[in-house]
Design an enzyme around this catalytic site. Structure first.
Site, PDB file in Angstrom:
ATOM      1  CE  LYS A 233      -3.384  -4.530   1.269  1.00 10.78           C
ATOM      2  NZ  LYS A 233      -4.145  -3.631   2.109  1.00 10.78           N
TER       3      LYS A 233
ATOM      4  CG  ASP B  16      -1.924  -1.168   1.194  1.00 16.55           C
ATOM      5  OD1 ASP B  16      -1.857  -1.977   0.255  1.00 16.55           O
ATOM      6  OD2 ASP B  16      -2.731  -1.290   2.139  1.00 16.55           O
TER       7      ASP B  16
ATOM      8  CB  CYS C 159      -2.177  -2.819   5.268  1.00 15.79           C
ATOM      9  SG  CYS C 159      -3.859  -2.171   5.150  1.00 15.79           S
TER      10      CYS C 159
HETATM   11  C1  C5J Z   1      -3.074   0.414   5.590  1.00 12.39           C
HETATM   12  C2  C5J Z   1      -4.836   1.533   6.779  1.00 12.39           C
HETATM   13  N1  C5J Z   1      -2.573   0.247   4.378  1.00 12.39           N
HETATM   14  N2  C5J Z   1      -4.071   1.869   7.799  1.00 12.39           N
HETATM   15  N3  C5J Z   1      -4.334   0.909   5.683  1.00 12.39           N
HETATM   16  O1  C5J Z   1      -2.423   0.138   6.583  1.00 12.39           O
HETATM   17  O2  C5J Z   1      -6.016   1.807   6.795  1.00 12.39           O
END
Ligand code: C5J
Length: 221
Positions: A129, A24, A162
Site C-alpha cells: 500500500k 505493516d 496505519c
Molecule cells: C505506519 C507510519 N505503518 N507510521 N506507518 O503506521 O508511517
C-alpha cells in the site's frame, strides 16, 4: 458464530467471513536501522508485541481463517509517493533514500519485508500500500468483497497511523473491525492509548477493541 468479549460490547463474528489483518509488521518499522528509527523512534517498543502477535497469527491459521498482511511500500521510481508524503519526516533520510536496510519504504528492499517471525505463508494475502490506509490504491476492498469478508481483526503498527487509518477506512466501507490491543503498538504510548479510546468511543464509532486473549478464547469456545 463466535463471540469475543470486547469493548464497548461483545464482538460477534463468523470465522468464514472474518480476516485477520496485520498492518505493516515490516523490518522498516520494527528493526533498528529502518524508517521508524530514522524518524528518531525507539523501535524496541514495537518489537515487544511480536510474540503476542505470533500466537494470534498461529491460532488464526490453525482455525483456518484468512490472513492479510500489509506493507507500506512504494514503487522504486516513487511515482506512487506524492510530495505531500515524500517531503515530510526526516530531511536527511527520506522515503526512497538508501538506508541501512536498503531504500526506505521501497518495494523489494530488505527493510520493506515483513519480519521473519510473522512472515506470510502460502495462501495468505500480501498487500502493498502506498498510503497509510490499506484501501487506498490497493484493490483490497474488492478482493475482500469477492471473498465474502464482513469482519476484520486488526493488529500491527503503528496504532494511531496505519492501523487506525485502515480501521477507519474499513468502517466507512461497512466492515466490523476489532483492534487486538496487545497486537498493536505505537512509538508513542500515549497515542496508542488515545487511539484505542477513540476507536471504541460513542458505541464503537470506529469499531471494537479487546486483548488478544479474548479472541483466542472465542476461537476455542
Ligand atoms: C505506519 C507510519 N505503518 N507510521 N506507518 O503506521 O508511517
Amino acid at each position: 458464530m463466535r463471540i469475543a468479549q470486547a469493548q464497548p460490547f461483545p464482538y460477534d463474528f463468523d470465522l468464514q467471513k472474518t480476516a485477520l489483518v496485520l498492518i505493516d509488521m515490516q523490518r522498516d518499522f520494527i528493526e533498528p536501522g529502518g524508517f521508524g528509527e530514522t524518524l528518531g523512534n525507539d523501535v524496541s517498543l514495537l518489537e515487544a508485541i511480536v510474540p503476542t502477535t505470533k500466537v494470534v497469527l498461529q491460532s488464526w491459521r490453525a482455525a483456518g481463517g484468512l490472513v492479510v498482511h500489509t506493507r507500506e511500500a512504494h514503487q522504486p521510481d516513487l511515482s506512487d509517493c506524492p510530495p505531500a508524503k515524500l517531503n515530510r519526516g526526516n530531511p536527511t533520510l527520506r522515503i526512497g533514500d538508501e538506508g541501512p536496510m536498503g531504500r526506505i519504504l521501497v518495494r523489494g528492499e530488505p527493510g520493506n519485508q515483513i519480519i521473519d517471525a510473522l512472515a506470510p505463508i502460502a495462501g495468505e494475502w500480501v498487500i502493498d500500500k502506498p498510503g497509510k490506509g490499506m484501501f487506498y490504491a490497493t484493490g483490497l476492498h474488492e478482493k475482500l468483497q469477492a471473498r465474502g469478508i464482513t469482519h476484520l481483526l486488526f493488529g500491527g503498527v503503528t496504532t494511531e497511523v496505519c492501523v487506525q487509518t485502515s480501521m477507519r477506512e474499513a468502517n466507512d466501507r461497512g466492515y466490523d473491525g476489532l483492534l487486538l490491543e496487545d497486537c498493536t503498538e505505537s512509538y508513542f504510548p500515549a497515542f496508542k492509548a488515545a487511539a484505542i479510546e477513540m476507536i471504541r468511543a460513542q458505541g464503537a464509532i470506529v469499531g471494537w477493541t479487546a486483548p488478544s486473549a479474548q479472541l483466542l478464547a472465542a476461537l476455542k469456545g
